[in-house]
Design a protein around this motif. Structure first.
Motif, short mmCIF file in Angstrom:
data_model
loop_
_atom_site.label_atom_id
_atom_site.label_comp_id
_atom_site.label_asym_id
_atom_site.label_seq_id
_atom_site.Cartn_x
_atom_site.Cartn_y
_atom_site.Cartn_z
N ILE A 52 1.74 -33.10 -23.88
CA ILE A 52 0.96 -33.48 -25.07
C ILE A 52 -0.82 -32.91 -24.92
O ILE A 52 -1.20 -33.50 -23.77
CB ILE A 52 1.08 -34.83 -25.62
N LEU A 53 -0.89 -31.75 -25.50
CA LEU A 53 -2.23 -31.28 -25.07
C LEU A 53 -3.38 -32.10 -25.87
O LEU A 53 -3.07 -33.00 -26.51
CB LEU A 53 -2.49 -29.95 -25.48
N GLU A 54 -4.46 -31.89 -25.33
CA GLU A 54 -5.82 -32.64 -25.61
C GLU A 54 -5.84 -33.08 -27.36
O GLU A 54 -5.91 -33.77 -27.72
CB GLU A 54 -7.29 -32.42 -25.17
N ASP A 55 -5.43 -31.75 -28.24
CA ASP A 55 -5.52 -31.98 -29.45
C ASP A 55 -4.26 -32.39 -29.90
O ASP A 55 -4.12 -32.62 -31.34
CB ASP A 55 -5.77 -30.57 -29.93
N GLY A 56 -3.31 -32.68 -29.31
CA GLY A 56 -2.06 -33.37 -30.07
C GLY A 56 -1.15 -32.20 -30.22
O GLY A 56 0.12 -32.71 -30.65
N THR A 57 -1.47 -31.07 -30.02
CA THR A 57 -0.32 -30.01 -30.28
C THR A 57 0.62 -30.07 -28.77
O THR A 57 -0.09 -30.53 -27.93
CB THR A 57 -0.81 -28.55 -30.23
N LEU A 58 1.81 -29.38 -29.12
CA LEU A 58 2.73 -29.51 -27.64
C LEU A 58 2.56 -28.12 -26.97
O LEU A 58 1.99 -27.22 -27.48
CB LEU A 58 4.05 -29.63 -28.21
N ASP A 59 2.68 -28.40 -25.88
CA ASP A 59 2.49 -27.24 -24.87
C ASP A 59 3.51 -26.01 -25.03
O ASP A 59 3.21 -24.93 -24.26
CB ASP A 59 2.54 -27.86 -23.31
N LEU A 60 4.41 -26.07 -25.66
CA LEU A 60 5.28 -24.90 -25.99
C LEU A 60 5.49 -24.65 -27.47
O LEU A 60 5.31 -25.53 -28.23
CB LEU A 60 6.65 -25.22 -25.43
N SER A 61 5.63 -23.74 -27.77
CA SER A 61 6.09 -23.11 -29.29
C SER A 61 7.27 -23.90 -30.00
O SER A 61 8.16 -24.18 -29.33
CB SER A 61 6.07 -21.71 -29.35
N ASP A 62 6.93 -24.06 -31.19
CA ASP A 62 8.08 -24.54 -31.88
C ASP A 62 9.45 -23.62 -31.66
O ASP A 62 10.71 -24.24 -31.76
CB ASP A 62 7.89 -24.73 -33.31
#
Ligand code: DGT
Ligand code: CA
Ligand code: CA
Length: 572
Positions: A417-427
């Motif tokens: 879970i990256l700092e901005d809340g997005t995930l480290d791999l694409s959907d």
């Protein structure tokens, strides 16, 4: 007398610590730590293996040198390499390694510049102006150190459950060698499966108490005999773990076991119910006037106060007595209920074994499925997977699934879970997986608001399934990051996400209290080992203990489901 596995592991760990302070080669240090782990979990006495002439290099993580060291330790009880190190390095510097923010380099600096040789010295130094003058010691670090001293003190007084378990098992095995023991049980917090244990409380019913006591105090693991009496003896083991031994007559065993299992709060509440019924309850039995009406078994004792048996894990006076009165005790989940493990690493990242090895080891444990969840690319130190390598892994899993019968390997990821809340791999990639376990490994120090937002945002991703080691704490070493737990839990429920009970003995994350909280909120959990090799699949039991302490039933734990039901749960 034979050197126990727990003792060997302790010797290797200490060697690793001292080498670290000396600034030795990290590979060498890691080799000792890995070997210690292997030895703790091997389930067979190394001393016996040496005696049998077994080739120790067949054990994982044991090379030629280590196997020679094992021979030295098991035959002489000593490790000359460690003895040399101990002569070189002041003894208290090792303890400081447990403090977050203090690596071997800084410990060395503190030692050389401020003559810090003990925890007391460290505390004094951290409270003085001098420390901030040292290169790299800013006010934030100093604050961290002061907090760490407090935590280390707490941890120093208590033992992690799995560590205590090694000492307890060896000691009980030793005690059982004496004839005449009718019952023997390790009671106290150990029996309640608390994540840390202050001391061991052993209850024995035996005819020949004197003999048992003599045998007990002669145990080779004993450092100091604190007291030796007719019904109670106390020793300190070499590991500094205290052991209280109590002997009772056979007819009192249940009452004594109940009393010394505790918790104290549970005992007091039970005793109060007894008083209302005109009964006196103590460690010798349940009495009406001078007549003993119960005490041989715990079932008998509970029955005397109108209750059914309450499992030790529940005995914290957190509502279990009321639940028993209302016939609403949970039917606690067991290890046998578990059908698979949903958090597993392989050689693709920082695991030690291949996908196929892990799958076969899971089959040996009777599992129907496992999920391979290696790290994603952000975790560079673990060679985290990028999109391309995820696809390669998917392909390999499909091949192995075709080959292996009786087990299904789920394609998964432990995505950062990256700092901005997005995930480290694409959907695009996540979509192709059966299961997505999300975790925080960086930026622990965000404000509570930011950290909460970050996790909520991650759960907005429609492929997010399980929040791994939700609080990030390490028992006795590191408090978790700050976030609004209730908010995250209810968001998980709302979004059809699950929480992990990470079974690594140094994590046990969620804690019992949070497990209970999640259960009460109606959130389901996964008990997962986060295994990095085939042996740590056996950590499952520690996760189950934690789940049980949090009142979980089979239905609360998603990996008790059949593969088909599980797959439905994972489709949000
Ligand atoms: P620990 O060792 O700190 O992890 O926790 P416990 O629960 O093992 O506590 P310990 O070793 O002090 O005592 C073992 C049990 O003995 C405890 O769980 C309940 C019982 N016990 C000890 N002191 C008292 C007491 O004053 N009253 C009652 N009712 N029970 C007590
Ligand atoms: Ca205890
Ligand atoms: Ca005790």
């Amino acid at each position: 007398m034979a050197v126990t596995n727990a003792e060997i592991a302790a010797i290797f760990k200490k060697t690793a610590d001292l080498l670290e302070i000396k600034g030795e080669n990290p590979f060498k240090i890691r080799a000792y730590r890995n070997a210690a782990r292997t030895i703790e979990n091997i389930g067979k006495s190394i001393s016996d293996l040496v005696k049998e002439g077994y080739d120790l290099t067949k054990l994982p993580g044991i090379g030629h040198d280590l196997s020679e060291y094992l021979k030295e330790i098991t035959t002489t009880g000593k490790f000359s390499k460690l003895e040399e190190l101990e002569k070189e390095i002041p003894p208290h510097l090792v303890e400081m390694l447990a403090i977050e923010g203090l690596g071997p380099k800084r410990i060395k600096t503190l030692y050389e510049k401020l003559h810090v040789e003990s925890m007391e010295d460290l505390k004094r130094a951290a409270n003085s102006k001098e420390i901030e003058k040292l290169p790299g010691f800013g006010p934030t670090l100093v604050k961290k150190i002061l907090k760490g001293i407090k935590l280390a003190k707490k941890a120093g007084e208590r033992f992690r459950y799995d560590v205590a378990e090694n000492y307890a098992k060896d000691l009980v095995e030793y005690l059982k060698k004496i004839e005449g023991i009718i019952f023997i049980e390790v009671a106290g917090s150990y029996r309640r499966k608390k994540e840390t244990v202050g001391d061991l409380d052993i209850v024995i019913a035996a005819k020949n108490w004197d003999e048992v006591t003599d045998h007990f105090v002669k145990y080779e693991g004993v450092k100091e005999v604190v007291s030796k009496g007719t019904t109670r003896s106390t020793v300190i083991l070499k590991s500094n773990l205290q052991v209280d031994l109590r002997s009772v007559c056979e007819d009192s065993f249940g009452a004594a076991l109940h009393y010394f299992t505790g918790s104290k709060a549970h005992n007091i509440a039970i005793r109060k119910i007894g008083v209302k019924l005109g009964l006196k309850i103590n460690e010798y039995g349940v009495f009406k006037g001078s007549q003993r009406v119960a005490g041989k078994s715990e079932e008998e004792l509970y029955k005397s106060v109108g209750l059914c048996y309450i499992e030790p894990e529940l005995r914290e006076n957190r509502g279990e007595i009321e639940a028993a009165q209302e016939g609403k005790l949970p039917n606690l989940v067991t290890l046998d209920d578990i059908r698979g493990d949903l958090h597993i690493h392989t050689k693709y990242t920082d695991g030690k074994n291949s996908i196929e090895d892990m799958a076969k080891a899971a089959m040996d444990r009777g599992y129907e499925y496992i999920a391979i969840t290696d790290h994603s690319k952000r975790v560079t130190v673990a060679k985290g997977l990028d999109e391309k390598r995820v696809l390669e892994q998917i392909e390999e899993i499909e091949k192995i699934n075709d080959k292996l019968q009786n087990i299904t390997i789920l394609k998964g990821i432990e995505v950062d879970i990256l700092e901005d809340g997005t995930l480290d791999l694409s959907d695009e990639i996540l979509k192709r997986l059966d299961i997505v376990v999300g975790a925080i490994h960086f930026k622990f120090n965000l404000s509570k608001e930011k950290q909460t937002k970050r996790i909520l945002k991650a759960m907005d991703n429609p492929y997010f399934n399980i929040l791994a080691h939700p609080t990030g704490r390490l028992i006795g070493e590191r408090e978790g990051y700050m976030f609004d737990i209730e908010k995250v839990f209810s968001y998980a429920k709302q979004n059809g996400c699950f929480l992990e009970i990470n079974a690594q003995p140094e994590r046990l994350d969620l804690s019992d209290i949070y497990v209970k909280m999640a259960k009460d909120m109606g959130i389901k959990m996964a008990v997962s080992t986060d295994a990095h090799n085939i042996f740590s699949l056996d950590y499952m039991k520690y996760g189950i203990y934690q789940a049980r302490r949090g009142w979980c039933e089979k239905e609360d734990i998603i990996n008790t489901n059949s593969l088909n039901s599980l797959k439905k749960l994972l489709k949000r």
